[in-house]
Design a protein around this motif. Structure first.
Motif, PDB file in Angstrom:
ATOM      1  N   VAL A  22       0.838  -1.201   0.000  1.00 60.02           N
ATOM      2  CA  VAL A  22       0.000   0.000   0.000  1.00 60.02           C
ATOM      3  C   VAL A  22       0.874   1.251   0.000  1.00 60.02           C
ATOM      4  O   VAL A  22       0.603   2.208  -0.746  1.00 60.02           O
ATOM      5  N   VAL A  23       1.928   1.252   0.789  1.00 60.11           N
ATOM      6  CA  VAL A  23       2.840   2.400   0.826  1.00 60.11           C
ATOM      7  C   VAL A  23       3.495   2.591  -0.542  1.00 60.11           C
ATOM      8  O   VAL A  23       3.639   3.718  -1.024  1.00 60.11           O
ATOM      9  N   LEU A  97      -7.726   0.066   7.241  1.00 59.68           N
ATOM     10  CA  LEU A  97      -6.812  -0.149   6.117  1.00 59.68           C
ATOM     11  C   LEU A  97      -7.509  -0.911   4.993  1.00 59.68           C
ATOM     12  O   LEU A  97      -7.432  -0.512   3.825  1.00 59.68           O
ATOM     13  N   ALA A  98      -8.188  -1.977   5.336  1.00 61.21           N
ATOM     14  CA  ALA A  98      -8.889  -2.765   4.307  1.00 61.21           C
ATOM     15  C   ALA A  98      -9.936  -1.908   3.598  1.00 61.21           C
ATOM     16  O   ALA A  98     -10.053  -1.950   2.364  1.00 61.21           O
ATOM     17  N   VAL A 101      -8.267   0.747   1.196  1.00 59.84           N
ATOM     18  CA  VAL A 101      -7.761   0.145  -0.043  1.00 59.84           C
ATOM     19  C   VAL A 101      -8.924  -0.134  -0.999  1.00 59.84           C
ATOM     20  O   VAL A 101      -8.822   0.129  -2.197  1.00 59.84           O
ATOM     21  N   GLU A 102     -10.026  -0.616  -0.474  1.00 57.37           N
ATOM     22  CA  GLU A 102     -11.195  -0.870  -1.320  1.00 57.37           C
ATOM     23  C   GLU A 102     -11.743   0.424  -1.922  1.00 57.37           C
ATOM     24  O   GLU A 102     -12.052   0.487  -3.110  1.00 57.37           O
ATOM     25  N   VAL A 103     -11.857   1.463  -1.109  1.00 56.75           N
ATOM     26  CA  VAL A 103     -12.377   2.751  -1.592  1.00 56.75           C
ATOM     27  C   VAL A 103     -11.423   3.345  -2.632  1.00 56.75           C
ATOM     28  O   VAL A 103     -11.836   3.808  -3.699  1.00 56.75           O
ATOM     29  N   ARG A 129      -2.904   7.427   0.305  1.00 59.21           N
ATOM     30  CA  ARG A 129      -1.985   8.019   1.283  1.00 59.21           C
ATOM     31  C   ARG A 129      -2.523   7.842   2.695  1.00 59.21           C
ATOM     32  O   ARG A 129      -1.765   7.554   3.628  1.00 59.21           O
ATOM     33  N   ALA A 130      -3.825   8.015   2.861  1.00 57.67           N
ATOM     34  CA  ALA A 130      -4.433   7.774   4.172  1.00 57.67           C
ATOM     35  C   ALA A 130      -4.256   6.310   4.573  1.00 57.67           C
ATOM     36  O   ALA A 130      -3.943   6.002   5.734  1.00 57.67           O
ATOM     37  N   ALA A 131      -4.431   5.400   3.607  1.00 52.67           N
ATOM     38  CA  ALA A 131      -4.232   3.976   3.883  1.00 52.67           C
ATOM     39  C   ALA A 131      -2.785   3.705   4.279  1.00 52.67           C
ATOM     40  O   ALA A 131      -2.524   2.895   5.181  1.00 52.67           O
TER      41      ALA A 131
END
Length: 152
Positions: A22-23, A97-98, A101-103, A129-131
């Motif tokens: 994700v990062v 987090l999940a 990532v979906e959004v 970035r928020a994730a």
């Protein structure tokens, strides 16, 4: 004891790889897409792989985390100790987090199907970035648990 060790290693490794992916998307892939360095097809492929990896990782971390919580804590220690609060915070961060990532993937995928790149990447980058921030907080939480800072 061997099972508990294997579950812990799988949990930490999966979580770290999930957060790292994700990062990487938030810090390298989407900025390149916003700059126009990526076409829709490769970005769509990466996005699809990320969301499938994220879903798989969230299941693995949920199951392994559930095993660890179930064998190491009671309701009283989860709700009444510093370590328990860290475990509950980890569960909340895992869910956020999940969801992020979906959004983020939803925002990205909608435009990529129309072969647009910059606009969808711009719309999704803030969510990713928020994730990434939430993922780093998860790793900090895990570090605190591993270090024993929160006393029983």
């Amino acid at each position: 004891m061997v099972v508990d060790t294997a579950v812990t290693v799988l949990h930490v490794l999966t979580g770290a790889l999930w957060v790292g992916s994700v990062v990487f998307v938030a810090g390298a892939i989407l900025p390149a897409a916003v700059d126009g360095a990526l076409d829709a097809a490769p970005l769509e492929s990466l996005s699809g792989k990320l969301v499938m990896w994220s879903r798989g990782a969230s299941v693995v971390t949920f199951l392994t985390g559930g095993h660890m919580a179930g064998t190491r804590y009671t309701i009283e220690t989860l709700t009444g100790t510093g370590r328990g609060h860290l475990v509950l915070a980890m569960l909340g961060l895992w869910f956020v987090l999940a969801a992020l990532v979906e959004v983020g993937n939803g925002r990205l995928s909608d435009g990529l199907r129309e072969k647009r790149v910059r606009g969808p990447a711009r719309e999704a980058i803030g969510v990713f970035r928020a994730a990434a921030v939430v993922g780093v907080l998860l790793l900090v939480d895990a570090g605190l648990l591993a270090s024993g800072v929160a006393i029983y």
